[in-house]
Scaffold this active site. Sequence first.
Site, mmCIF file in Angstrom:
data_model
loop_
_atom_site.group_PDB
_atom_site.id
_atom_site.type_symbol
_atom_site.label_atom_id
_atom_site.label_comp_id
_atom_site.label_asym_id
_atom_site.label_seq_id
_atom_site.Cartn_x
_atom_site.Cartn_y
_atom_site.Cartn_z
ATOM 1 N N ASP A 168 0.860 -1.188 0.000
ATOM 2 C CA ASP A 168 0.000 0.000 0.000
ATOM 3 C C ASP A 168 0.894 1.236 0.000
ATOM 4 O O ASP A 168 1.622 1.495 0.963
ATOM 5 C CB ASP A 168 -0.893 -0.028 1.243
ATOM 6 C CG ASP A 168 -1.998 1.030 1.219
ATOM 7 O OD1 ASP A 168 -1.895 1.979 0.432
ATOM 8 O OD2 ASP A 168 -2.948 0.899 2.008
ATOM 9 N N ASP A 220 -3.185 7.377 -3.329
ATOM 10 C CA ASP A 220 -3.153 6.232 -2.413
ATOM 11 C C ASP A 220 -3.572 5.002 -3.209
ATOM 12 O O ASP A 220 -4.683 4.965 -3.763
ATOM 13 C CB ASP A 220 -4.118 6.498 -1.252
ATOM 14 C CG ASP A 220 -4.010 5.492 -0.120
ATOM 15 O OD1 ASP A 220 -3.263 4.509 -0.260
ATOM 16 O OD2 ASP A 220 -4.691 5.694 0.911
ATOM 17 N N HIS A 263 -6.891 10.849 5.692
ATOM 18 C CA HIS A 263 -8.182 10.222 5.996
ATOM 19 C C HIS A 263 -9.202 11.302 6.328
ATOM 20 O O HIS A 263 -9.168 11.889 7.399
ATOM 21 C CB HIS A 263 -8.056 9.246 7.171
ATOM 22 C CG HIS A 263 -7.358 7.976 6.814
ATOM 23 N ND1 HIS A 263 -6.054 7.733 7.164
ATOM 24 C CD2 HIS A 263 -7.778 6.892 6.132
ATOM 25 C CE1 HIS A 263 -5.692 6.536 6.709
ATOM 26 N NE2 HIS A 263 -6.721 6.012 6.077
ATOM 27 N N GLU A 288 -10.753 1.085 -1.186
ATOM 28 C CA GLU A 288 -9.833 -0.012 -0.901
ATOM 29 C C GLU A 288 -10.552 -1.232 -0.325
ATOM 30 O O GLU A 288 -10.592 -1.431 0.890
ATOM 31 C CB GLU A 288 -8.696 0.437 0.015
ATOM 32 C CG GLU A 288 -9.081 1.188 1.261
ATOM 33 C CD GLU A 288 -7.856 1.582 2.069
ATOM 34 O OE1 GLU A 288 -6.856 0.834 2.074
ATOM 35 O OE2 GLU A 288 -7.895 2.656 2.704
#
Length: 291
Positions: A85, A96, A163, A188
């Site tokens: 990741d 991301d 986030h 994800e």
Amino acid sequence: MKDDILENYRTAGSLASRILREGAQGIRVGASYLDLVESIEARVKNEGAALAFPLNLSLNEDAAHDTASPGDERVFHKGDVAKLDLGVQIDGYIADTAVTVDLGNNSLLLDASKEALEAAIRAIKPGVHAGTLGAAIQQEIERRGYRPVSNLTGHGLGQYVQHGPPTIPNVGTGGGTVIEEGMVFAIEPFATTGSGRVGEKSRAEIYSQISNRPVRIPAGRTILEKIRDRRGLPFSRRWLLEKKLDLALPALVRSGTLHVYPVLADIPGSLVSQHEHTVIVTSDGCLVTTR
């Protein structure tokens, strides 16, 4: 969205995609965990970008938040399911993305998270609820005989914000945030052979600064000085070479200065796969920056 911001997102996404794809080729039986992590992180810097967070490399039942520790002696073994990741940022604008590499015989498990991601991307358009994306993810994973990890989610991205809203669930919720044009977020999906929920392990290698409280410990002040340019983005214990590190980091967590990210894992013996892309919502769908 301003042109320069869009360009930063797109450039970060292109870099992240290429570095992740090429770096994943280094996951093979007997290869060094530490060497792989450090080589991929170095590539990001050599390309003139910066890391949005330490490279996450999580094995088997571990779903997220693991990375190499200082002097890590782990190597990859036959049968491992390795989640890679990567977060790349340019002027704080983040890409991301994640991929899973199978060193065993788990292609269907990997297919579950990969196809769940693609199904969610196809469902994106303004006016759709985030829960609809979660339902698409859940359906693809469950129809292959696995469970989605229900307490991990996709998340909004902003400048120096890893986030934020909206939350993109990995299960159908029947509602959630209404998707709007211009939103930037990461999707994800995690597919698991285990319980479908993760818990915290004692292992922790990743931290972020969450306050600017006065710090009395000299080693703690040195750590905060070294991570100042992170602007609140996560950092790795491995990036610090301070004496008394193992005393200073817990003290900074206890004081509320740092947040710690323990490794998140499903039940022992289970296997978790993950795939991830970053998207920007357009008038009729989305732009995937990390293709």
